[in-house]
Every structure is written in C-alpha cells, then in structure tokens.
Scaffold this motif. Structure first.
Motif, short mmCIF file in Angstrom:
data_model
loop_
_atom_site.label_atom_id
_atom_site.label_comp_id
_atom_site.label_asym_id
_atom_site.label_seq_id
_atom_site.Cartn_x
_atom_site.Cartn_y
_atom_site.Cartn_z
N UNK A 129 0.81 -1.22 0.00
CA UNK A 129 0.00 0.00 0.00
C UNK A 129 0.85 1.27 0.00
N UNK A 130 2.16 1.12 0.08
CA UNK A 130 3.04 2.30 0.21
C UNK A 130 4.06 2.38 -0.92
N UNK A 131 3.77 1.75 -2.03
CA UNK A 131 4.73 1.69 -3.13
C UNK A 131 4.42 2.65 -4.28
N UNK A 132 3.45 3.52 -4.10
CA UNK A 132 3.02 4.40 -5.20
C UNK A 132 4.14 5.28 -5.71
N UNK A 133 5.07 5.65 -4.85
CA UNK A 133 6.14 6.57 -5.25
C UNK A 133 7.45 5.84 -5.57
N UNK A 134 7.42 4.51 -5.58
CA UNK A 134 8.64 3.74 -5.85
C UNK A 134 8.77 3.49 -7.35
N UNK A 135 9.81 4.01 -7.93
CA UNK A 135 10.07 3.79 -9.35
C UNK A 135 10.69 2.41 -9.58
N UNK A 136 11.57 2.01 -8.66
CA UNK A 136 12.19 0.70 -8.76
C UNK A 136 12.79 0.34 -7.42
N UNK A 137 12.80 -0.95 -7.10
CA UNK A 137 13.40 -1.44 -5.86
C UNK A 137 14.67 -2.21 -6.17
N UNK A 138 15.61 -2.15 -5.22
CA UNK A 138 16.89 -2.83 -5.34
C UNK A 138 17.08 -3.64 -4.05
N UNK A 139 16.85 -4.96 -4.15
CA UNK A 139 16.78 -5.79 -2.95
C UNK A 139 18.14 -6.43 -2.63
N UNK A 140 18.46 -6.41 -1.34
CA UNK A 140 19.74 -6.93 -0.88
C UNK A 140 19.52 -7.95 0.24
N UNK A 141 20.58 -8.70 0.52
CA UNK A 141 20.61 -9.53 1.71
C UNK A 141 19.82 -10.83 1.63
N UNK A 142 19.69 -11.46 2.78
CA UNK A 142 19.09 -12.79 2.93
C UNK A 142 17.68 -12.87 2.37
N UNK A 143 16.89 -11.83 2.57
CA UNK A 143 15.48 -11.86 2.19
C UNK A 143 15.19 -11.18 0.86
N UNK A 144 16.20 -10.94 0.05
CA UNK A 144 16.01 -10.20 -1.21
C UNK A 144 14.95 -10.84 -2.09
N UNK A 145 15.06 -12.14 -2.32
CA UNK A 145 14.10 -12.82 -3.20
C UNK A 145 12.72 -12.92 -2.56
N UNK A 146 12.66 -13.08 -1.24
CA UNK A 146 11.36 -13.10 -0.56
C UNK A 146 10.65 -11.76 -0.72
N UNK A 147 11.38 -10.67 -0.59
CA UNK A 147 10.80 -9.34 -0.76
C UNK A 147 10.27 -9.19 -2.19
#
Length: 465
Positions: free
Chosen positions: A385-403
């Motif tokens: 519900x809080x991703x409206x202003x996200x152009x792109x995400x860059x995931x790191x760490x142990x939970x990157x793929x889960x995110x």
C-alpha cells in the motif's frame, strides 16, 4: 555518574556487562554497594575485570546467597521466550530483579536539590517508532534555548553514567520496551508515547505484552503530564485511561491523521502544518513543510510530540519553531546524505520493520528503494500500500528474493549494498530519491543498522557527482 542509593554495604549482582552493565556496576560501587558482575560471554567478563570489578558466576548453585538484588541489562530475556538462567535463579531465590532504569529513578534526586531554585525534571519517551528522533528533538530544543539538559537511555549515554543534576536541568530519556518492562521505579515528570506497531513480539509474548511493557511508563507512579499519540487503538486506550474528563489538560493528545480540537490540550499536524489547541481554540501553528531535518508525516508526528513535551516544560511556540529549523535529524533516520546530479540520497537504515519503512516510503517522491536484509516475522506484504512513489526497488541480503516475490514491484536482485547503490545511482534521474529503508534487520550482513547505514553513506560519498 549517578551513585545508586539504597544498597550501601550490600552485595548487588549485575548481569550483562556491555555499556549499561559496566556503568551500572560503577554507579553501584559509587553508592557504597559491592557489585558482583557476570556475563555469559568471556569477553564481557574480561571487560569487567579490566575495569576492576569482581566476576561472580551467577549460574552456579547458591550464587544469590547474601545478594540484595539482581540488576540485568535490558537485552537479556527474563520471561519470554525463555528466562535467562541467572534471572530464573534469582527469582527462585526471591532476589528482586531490576534494571538500570529502575536504579536511576530511585537515585536521581539528591540532598543538593534543596538548594536549587528550579527542580530538575525528567522527560521519558517510549513507543515503537520515532522515539529516538523525538528524544533527540526535545533535547535539541532545550539546548537551543539554553536550558541545562542531558540525553540518555536507549540513546546516548547510559542513565547512570550521566552527570548529577544541576539547577533547572531536564534529562531526556529514550526508553525501549525492554527497559520499561522490568524497571521497579518509573517516575518521570513528563512521559511521551509516540505510537505502537508490532515489534519484539517474541520477547513480550505477543502484541498485548509489548503494549503492556510500554504502558508501565504511565502506570508505575504516573507522570505529572502525559503526551500520547492517539492514532492507534492502543494510544487512544492509554489516553482514555489517563484522562479523567475530555478537558483534562494533564494529557496532551497528538495526531497526524486528524484534527484534535475538542480536548483540553492537543497538538496535531495536517498537510504539513502543526497546530496546538487548548480548550477548544487554536493557540499556535507551525509550518513544517520546509523543515529539512523532519521530512514526512512520521517526522511530523515526532515534531508534535516534542512540541507538546517542551510546551509542557514552559517553552514558547516561537522558541520551539526556531529550534525545529536548526534540527539536523538523527543518523540513519531519514538522513539526507547528499544531493548529486539532482538526485537525493537518504539513509533510513533504522527502518528495520514494516511500519517504519512504510513511513519512509510515504515521505518521499520518485523513489529508488534499497531494501532487504534479514526479514522479520510476518513478511512485508503490508508495504504494498506504500509503493506508489517507488520507481524501482533494489533488494539486498538474505530476504532479497522473498521481498521481490511478496511485493511484486519492479525490482533488481542486487544481493549486496555495493551493487544496489551502484545500480540505483546509475538509473536515477534528476528529481529522484535513492532511499535506503530496509524493512529488515541487518544481522545477515552487518552487526547492526548503524554499520549498514555507514556503509551506505560511504558508498554514496564515493559516487562521482
């Protein structure tokens, strides 16, 4: 240092020999007690011995014979999920268990206060999110008007390591649920509750236990005045428990979701403006929109809480407003690191849970979001519900793929902070914000959120710009 009162000539056990544990041992000794120190790690015991304290194995049978009390560090569990062996042994022997916060409140006042013109006061701040910023902001406001003040607790120095009070001084304490849960004395002059969101649930046996730990700050002795964020049901309940009538101005209600004009005393923020109302009329207003150290609605809530607390201490609205403008914010909490090529870089490494990350995501526009780490129980689905202003995400760490699977946002699996910063900076355009708001713990790649934030800063500063 605050010498601990009430244990002169007695043996007092100290469990946990980190910063607060060693400060506690020193304060006990300064008050005439004999501290018996123990830490489950050899490194902790070595630190104590280097500081001149005797170590006493609190896990051995009969270890608590002749011991007046056990003082434990806040991070050591005493009930859930499983009590530490030494704490369980103390309870079985009938030895009172306390922490440094309890010792502080029983030892803060001294005979020298009889000669003061103005009694020293204590402001204590608790809550799930924003308590560090609120604490630091109150301290900053007091400093800016020349009021003697010290900051301690879960931020800055250990509570027993601060200097004895001077005339008119205000000590501002940040208190975590770990600290409020066990303290046998909790008597601040002003107590602040920012908000509540799920956290540390294993330590407290669930959300109810977590709230109960926070609530103790308002029920064990009772402050002269309470500042309560009422945007969650728990805050509304707590406010109802404290006030004797709607016009009771011992309570200051705080909100960033609605107008609060019908109470005895309230402070709220709407559309970037802070308003103070008393007895049905507005008495002050501050424009927060251009206060660079306090971006976003979550920081506006912190501003309202700090404003309310310092107004309760007698400061004028214009004094507080001027102090807001000079507040630089805290490291790792919506901290603007740099602006390069029209791109803003913001370090919010302290956003270790979903609620705090959501607040950061709502505070900025055109976001290149760096997130991930060691994910917490419950996942991150609520962030959709809080991703409206996200152009792109860059995931790191142990939970990157889960995110990535849970959020379904346009993303890149970067694994490391180096790759995330490199790629986000390369793809960012003028007007974008590269935001580190991990929504996860740091322990998969870093020892703490500070080290994670420091690495982000280092990488940003190394960028050409």
């Amino acid at each position: 240092m605050i010498p601990v009162q009430g244990y002169e000539g007695q043996k007092v056990a100290v469990l946990g020999l980190g910063r607060s544990g060693l400060a506690t041992a020193a304060a006990l000794r300064a008050g005439g007690a004999e501290p018996l120190c123990w830490d489950d790690s050899p490194e902790g015991r070595a630190r104590a011995e280097e500081a001149g304290f005797a170590c006493h194995d609190l896990t051995k049978p009969g270890a608590f014979e002749g011991v007046a009390a056990l003082i434990t560090s806040p991070g050591i569990p005493h009930l859930y999920p499983t009590p530490n062996k030494a704490i369980a042994a103390a309870m079985a022997a009938g030895v009172p268990v306390d922490n440094d916060i309890g010792l502080f409140f029983r030892s803060w006042a001294s005979p020298e206060w009889d000669d003061f013109d103005t009694m020293p006061r204590v402001v204590a701040v608790t809550g799930s999110n924003g308590k560090s910023t609120t604490t630091a902001l109150i301290h900053h406001i007091l400093q800016s008007v020349g009021r003697p003040t010290q900051m301690a607790g879960n931020i800055g120095r250990g509570v027993l390591d601060i200097d004895p009070a001077c005339d008119g001084e205000v000590v501002v304490l940040e208190l975590s649920s770990y600290q409020t849960e066990l303290a046998r004395a909790l008597t601040p002059d002003i107590a602040v509750f920012t908000n509540l969101s799920p956290d540390h649930l294993d330590r407290h046996g669930g959300l109810g236990g977590y709230f109960a730990a926070k609530r103790r700050l308002f029920s064990e002795g009772g402050p002269d005045r309470a500042v309560i964020g009422v945007d969650e049901p728990e805050g509304a309940f707590l406010a109802n428990q404290i006030a004797t009538a709607p016009e009771d101005d011992r309570l200051i209600r705080v909100s960033v979701s609605r107008k609060l004009g019908d109470w005895g005393w309230s402070v709220f923020a709407r559309k970037g403006f802070l308003s103070e109302w008393r007895k049905g009329r507005q008495v002050a207003s501050i424009d927060l929109r251009d206060v660079t150290g306090l971006p976003g609605a979550h920081n506006h809530q912190n501003a309202c809480a700090a404003y309310a607390a310092t107004r309760a201490l007698g400061l004028a609205p214009r004094q507080i407003e001027a102090a807001f403008q000079s507040f630089a914010g805290l490291p790792h909490r919506s901290q603007t690191i740099a602006e390069k090529g029209g791109v803003r870089y913001v370090n919010d490494s302290k956003a270790t849970n979903v609620d705090s990350a959501a607040k950061a995501l709502d505070a900025f526009r055109n976001i290149r979001w760096i997130a991930g780490g060691l994910g917490k129980e419950g996942g991150v689905g609520a962030l959709k519900e809080h991703l409206a202003h996200v152009r792109k995400a860059y995931f790191i760490g142990h939970s990157a793929r889960d995110f990535a699977l849970e959020l379904g946002v346009e993303h890149e699996i970067c694994e490391t902070m180096e790759r995330a910063v490199e790629l986000a900076a390369a793809e960012a355009e003028a007007g974008d914000t590269v935001l580190l708001a991990p929504a996860a713990a740091s322990f998969d790649q870093y020892p703490n959120f500070e080290k994670r934030g420091a690495h982000f800063i280092e990488l940003v500063e190394a960028l050409a710009g």
